[in-house]
Design a protein around this motif. Structure first.
Motif, PDB file in Angstrom:
ATOM      1  N   MET A   1      10.373  -4.232  11.639  1.00  0.00           N
ATOM      2  CA  MET A   1       9.488  -3.944  10.528  1.00  0.00           C
ATOM      3  C   MET A   1       9.880  -4.829   9.343  1.00  0.00           C
ATOM      4  O   MET A   1      11.050  -4.982   9.048  1.00  0.00           O
ATOM      5  N   THR A   2       8.896  -5.421   8.678  1.00  0.00           N
ATOM      6  CA  THR A   2       9.147  -6.224   7.494  1.00  0.00           C
ATOM      7  C   THR A   2       8.494  -5.538   6.303  1.00  0.00           C
ATOM      8  O   THR A   2       7.264  -5.467   6.223  1.00  0.00           O
ATOM      9  N   THR A   3       9.311  -4.986   5.405  1.00  0.00           N
ATOM     10  CA  THR A   3       8.780  -4.337   4.212  1.00  0.00           C
ATOM     11  C   THR A   3       8.699  -5.363   3.096  1.00  0.00           C
ATOM     12  O   THR A   3       9.671  -6.050   2.805  1.00  0.00           O
ATOM     13  N   VAL A   4       7.516  -5.456   2.495  1.00  0.00           N
ATOM     14  CA  VAL A   4       7.263  -6.458   1.463  1.00  0.00           C
ATOM     15  C   VAL A   4       6.742  -5.780   0.205  1.00  0.00           C
ATOM     16  O   VAL A   4       5.846  -4.937   0.271  1.00  0.00           O
ATOM     17  N   LEU A   5       7.307  -6.175  -0.934  1.00  0.00           N
ATOM     18  CA  LEU A   5       6.756  -5.831  -2.242  1.00  0.00           C
ATOM     19  C   LEU A   5       6.216  -7.130  -2.819  1.00  0.00           C
ATOM     20  O   LEU A   5       6.916  -8.147  -2.821  1.00  0.00           O
ATOM     21  N   ALA A   6       4.983  -7.113  -3.311  1.00  0.00           N
ATOM     22  CA  ALA A   6       4.393  -8.321  -3.881  1.00  0.00           C
ATOM     23  C   ALA A   6       4.018  -8.101  -5.336  1.00  0.00           C
ATOM     24  O   ALA A   6       3.512  -7.046  -5.710  1.00  0.00           O
ATOM     25  N   GLY A   7       4.269  -9.132  -6.148  1.00  0.00           N
ATOM     26  CA  GLY A   7       3.864  -9.120  -7.545  1.00  0.00           C
ATOM     27  C   GLY A   7       3.081 -10.372  -7.860  1.00  0.00           C
ATOM     28  O   GLY A   7       3.307 -11.421  -7.262  1.00  0.00           O
ATOM     29  N   GLY A   8       2.164 -10.276  -8.787  1.00  0.00           N
ATOM     30  CA  GLY A   8       1.371 -11.429  -9.177  1.00  0.00           C
ATOM     31  C   GLY A   8       0.126 -11.017  -9.924  1.00  0.00           C
ATOM     32  O   GLY A   8       0.056  -9.918 -10.475  1.00  0.00           O
ATOM     33  N   ASP A   9      -0.859 -11.895  -9.906  1.00  0.00           N
ATOM     34  CA  ASP A   9      -2.112 -11.626 -10.608  1.00  0.00           C
ATOM     35  C   ASP A   9      -3.235 -11.392  -9.604  1.00  0.00           C
ATOM     36  O   ASP A   9      -2.994 -10.857  -8.518  1.00  0.00           O
ATOM     37  N   SER A  10      -4.453 -11.817  -9.926  1.00  0.00           N
ATOM     38  CA  SER A  10      -5.612 -11.524  -9.074  1.00  0.00           C
ATOM     39  C   SER A  10      -5.524 -12.149  -7.687  1.00  0.00           C
ATOM     40  O   SER A  10      -6.106 -11.631  -6.734  1.00  0.00           O
TER      41      SER A  10
END
Length: 197
Positions: free
Chosen positions: A1-10
């Motif tokens: 399992m690869t848990t990802v948190l993503a941040g950014g704009d549109s």
């Protein structure tokens, strides 16, 4: 399992993508490149925000460990600034202090300065026509220069995200594997294996 948190704009929120034209049930798309790299996905991106807010949202969400945090930085002008060096370096130090694996990228390479450590960055390849560019690019630049379909509000659509995820997967695997501890309870499986399960 690869848990990802993503941040950014549109671009990371997924504006104009079919599964989230106005914000889906969770408010964000599952068709963006960081979502396609995850088997378990959380997103703190939001349309129109600047780099200071991107960094703030990522910090707030790091109340648990993820296999990787992916941040796509936006234009410094959104913070009425010439550079976003301070925000980027502060978030990098914060993530390192927590032992959190991360990978940074950007919408446009104008965010890149000499004051940044690019070891944990993924930049997109230059356009094939040498007259367009000879420098690595941000996601938006790369998509436009390679003539991917772009929505009426100027967001790259699904195929650009799918191809971006494919380009990034080896770097993601490298960052995740490089930081694994010998006694890690979770067994790491590569991105392809995770995506199929």
């Amino acid at each position: 399992m690869t848990t990802v948190l993503a941040g950014g704009d549109s671009f990371i929120w997924g504006s104009e993508l079919a599964d989230s034209p106005n914000g889906g049930p969770e408010g964000y798309s599952r068709s963006t490149f960081p979502a396609l790299l995850a088997t378990e996905y959380s997103c703190v991106a939001y349309p129109g925000i600047g780099n200071a807010e991107i960094a703030h949202r990522v910090k707030l969400a790091c109340n648990k460990q993820y296999d990787i945090v992916i941040v796509c930085w936006t234009w410094p002008s959104r913070d009425n600034a010439l550079t976003s060096e301070r925000e980027i370096n502060e978030l990098e130090q914060y993530l390192k202090s927590r032992g959190q694996k991360y990978l940074f990228t950007c919408a446009d390479n104008c965010v890149i300065t000499d004051g940044l450590d690019l070891a944990n960055w993924f930049l997109f390849p230059p356009a094939t026509e040498k007259w367009l560019t000879i420098e690595p690019r941000g996601f938006y630049q790369w998509a436009v220069e390679n003539k991917y379909s772009i929505g009426p509000e100027h967001h790259p659509l699904e195929q650009a995200h799918a191809d971006a995820a494919n380009l990034m997967k080896d770097k993601i695997n490298e960052v995740v594997k490089k930081h694994l501890q010998p006694n890690n309870v979770r067994e790491y499986r590569d991105w392809e294996t995770d995506r199929k399960s």
